[in-house]
Design an enzyme around this catalytic site. Structure first.
Site, mmCIF file in Angstrom:
data_model
loop_
_atom_site.group_PDB
_atom_site.id
_atom_site.type_symbol
_atom_site.label_atom_id
_atom_site.label_comp_id
_atom_site.label_asym_id
_atom_site.label_seq_id
_atom_site.Cartn_x
_atom_site.Cartn_y
_atom_site.Cartn_z
ATOM 1 N N SER A 143 0.872 -1.185 0.000
ATOM 2 C CA SER A 143 0.000 0.000 0.000
ATOM 3 C C SER A 143 0.900 1.223 0.000
ATOM 4 O O SER A 143 2.028 1.170 0.516
ATOM 5 C CB SER A 143 -0.878 0.019 1.253
ATOM 6 N N TYR A 156 -1.848 -1.187 10.513
ATOM 7 C CA TYR A 156 -2.065 -1.523 9.096
ATOM 8 C C TYR A 156 -0.889 -1.023 8.278
ATOM 9 O O TYR A 156 -0.321 -1.762 7.463
ATOM 10 C CB TYR A 156 -3.374 -0.909 8.586
HETATM 11 N N1 NAP Z 1 -8.644 -0.838 -1.449
HETATM 12 C C1 NAP Z 1 -7.619 -0.052 -1.137
HETATM 13 O O1 NAP Z 1 -7.749 1.196 -1.051
HETATM 14 C C2 NAP Z 1 -6.275 -0.659 -0.888
HETATM 15 C C3 NAP Z 1 -5.164 0.206 -0.899
HETATM 16 C C4 NAP Z 1 -3.912 -0.332 -0.678
HETATM 17 C C5 NAP Z 1 -3.758 -1.690 -0.492
HETATM 18 N N2 NAP Z 1 -4.850 -2.512 -0.486
HETATM 19 C C6 NAP Z 1 -4.618 -3.945 -0.272
HETATM 20 O O2 NAP Z 1 -5.184 -4.664 -1.336
HETATM 21 C C7 NAP Z 1 -5.444 -6.003 -0.927
HETATM 22 C C8 NAP Z 1 -6.835 -6.404 -1.372
HETATM 23 O O3 NAP Z 1 -7.775 -5.607 -0.692
HETATM 24 P P1 NAP Z 1 -9.090 -5.023 -1.385
HETATM 25 O O4 NAP Z 1 -8.988 -3.560 -1.318
HETATM 26 O O5 NAP Z 1 -9.322 -5.671 -2.683
HETATM 27 O O6 NAP Z 1 -10.175 -5.435 -0.281
HETATM 28 P P2 NAP Z 1 -11.417 -6.429 -0.310
HETATM 29 O O7 NAP Z 1 -12.349 -6.074 -1.421
HETATM 30 O O8 NAP Z 1 -11.928 -6.399 1.090
HETATM 31 O O9 NAP Z 1 -10.763 -7.834 -0.628
HETATM 32 C C9 NAP Z 1 -10.032 -8.543 0.334
HETATM 33 C C10 NAP Z 1 -9.875 -9.971 -0.153
HETATM 34 O O10 NAP Z 1 -9.114 -10.696 0.816
HETATM 35 C C11 NAP Z 1 -9.858 -11.857 1.197
HETATM 36 N N3 NAP Z 1 -9.647 -12.164 2.593
HETATM 37 C C12 NAP Z 1 -9.905 -11.372 3.664
HETATM 38 N N4 NAP Z 1 -9.627 -12.033 4.800
HETATM 39 C C13 NAP Z 1 -9.169 -13.262 4.425
HETATM 40 C C14 NAP Z 1 -8.748 -14.402 5.134
HETATM 41 N N5 NAP Z 1 -8.725 -14.428 6.484
HETATM 42 N N6 NAP Z 1 -8.343 -15.497 4.437
HETATM 43 C C15 NAP Z 1 -8.386 -15.488 3.091
HETATM 44 N N7 NAP Z 1 -8.771 -14.430 2.357
HETATM 45 C C16 NAP Z 1 -9.179 -13.336 3.031
HETATM 46 C C17 NAP Z 1 -11.318 -11.505 0.946
HETATM 47 O O11 NAP Z 1 -12.085 -12.667 0.655
HETATM 48 P P3 NAP Z 1 -13.016 -13.493 1.669
HETATM 49 O O12 NAP Z 1 -13.740 -12.509 2.521
HETATM 50 O O13 NAP Z 1 -13.875 -14.292 0.739
HETATM 51 O O14 NAP Z 1 -12.069 -14.350 2.436
HETATM 52 C C18 NAP Z 1 -11.212 -10.668 -0.322
HETATM 53 O O15 NAP Z 1 -11.166 -11.498 -1.443
HETATM 54 C C19 NAP Z 1 -5.241 -6.019 0.590
HETATM 55 O O16 NAP Z 1 -3.973 -6.570 0.886
HETATM 56 C C20 NAP Z 1 -5.264 -4.548 0.960
HETATM 57 O O17 NAP Z 1 -4.546 -4.277 2.131
HETATM 58 C C21 NAP Z 1 -6.099 -2.023 -0.694
#
Ligand code: NAP
Length: 265
Positions: A143, A156
């Site tokens: 991130s 985080y």
């Molecule tokens: N969105 C942003 O602004 C942003 C910015 C920087 C970095 N990120 C990073 O991007 C990555 C993806 O996040 P996202 O934004 O796409 O969020 P998201 O829509 O909430 O997706 C998170 C994914 O991780 C899975 N997950 C969560 N807990 C889990 C567990 N205990 N075991 C296995 N899978 C799990 C969820 O699936 P299930 O619930 O089906 O398990 C979902 O597929 C993360 O590492 C996040 O920190 C996001």
């Protein structure tokens, strides 16, 4: 998006929504077979059916709660044993709201388990096979908060600084053995992560929020350009290079036999 037709399986963790789902779609469109990992098996199955039809690739799903050592071990075992795996997108992650002293600490511990421990275990399992075969691609989703410890959340941000540091070390160590390692540093990206942490993405300044397909498209372009660290929205990549250069310039003085003059009274 990618110049040569890939062959092999890309493993995407956290593929049931957001960034992982977009990786799954874009990698399928580029010709990768997929192994999709997350807890919500129904969402994975719906996506798998969609991609198999749209992109004519093979898509498998694997239900795993990556905060569980036993579930993580299932994915690790597959990464170690399946020679067709050519890419791991280490994406599954979560955030926790609240200040350091207010946040639910059980949640914080789960986050450390998911964002750091599971990501590292999976990277290790994948890297073993990649090194043996002299090729493979490891993408770790960090991130921009890795570069902004004063903004948003404490723990985080620290998990994401870990992911960045690990990725840069691995790029250095594994690069010589034919393995590509990329850290992706998204800024605010429209996904479910905000809802899950009790927030609302629509309350954020619109000019700071990227659509998820644009973010992943840029990250894959950065991979094709050979970038080790990709910040999708950063207009001037030279700023990132200067930041890394400044860090490296300190290196000769970071470990010396005598304290600096200002500490000698
Ligand atoms: N969105 C942003 O602004 C942003 C910015 C920087 C970095 N990120 C990073 O991007 C990555 C993806 O996040 P996202 O934004 O796409 O969020 P998201 O829509 O909430 O997706 C998170 C994914 O991780 C899975 N997950 C969560 N807990 C889990 C567990 N205990 N075991 C296995 N899978 C799990 C969820 O699936 P299930 O619930 O089906 O398990 C979902 O597929 C993360 O590492 C996040 O920190 C996001």
């Amino acid at each position: 998006m990618m110049t040569q037709q890939p062959s092999g399986i890309a493993v995407v963790t956290g593929a049931s929504s957001g960034i992982g789902k977009s990786y799954a779609r874009q990698l399928a469109a580029a010709g990768y077979d997929l192994l999709l990992v997350a807890r919500d098996i129904q969402r994975l199955q719906v996506l798998a059916a969609e991609l198999q039809e749209a992109a004519a690739v093979r898509v498998e799903v694997l239900q795993a709660d990556l905060t569980s050592r036993a579930d993580s071990a299932l994915v690790e075992q597959r990464l170690r044993s399946d020679e067709r795996i050519v890419m791991l997108v280490n994406n599954a992650g979560m955030s926790v709201s609240g200040s350091f002293v207010e946040a639910d600490f059980d949640q914080v511990e789960s986050m450390i388990q998911l964002n750091i421990v599971a990501l590292t275990r999976l990277a290790r399992a994948a890297a073993e096979g990649f090194v043996q075969r002299g090729k493979g691609t490891l993408i770790n989703i960090a991130s921009v908060l890795a570069l902004m410890p004063e903004n948003f959340g404490t723990t985080y941000n620290a998990t994401k600084a870990y992911v960045l540091s690990l990725s840069e070390s691995l790029a250095h160590e594994l690069g010589e053995q034919g393995v590509r390692v990329q850290a992706v540093l998204p800024g605010l990206t429209r996904t479910e992560i905000f809802d899950r942490a009790g927030g609302d993405v629509n309350a954020l300044p619109a000019q700071m929020v990227m659509e998820v397909d644009d973010m992943v498209g840029a990250a894959l372009r950065g991979l094709a350009l050979g970038e080790r660290v990709t910040v999708p929205s950063l207009p001037d990549a030279g700023q990132l290079n200067s930041f890394v250069d400044a860090r490296r310039a300190m290196a000769p003085n970071l470990s010396l036999s005598t304290p600096a003059a200002r500490y000698l009274s």
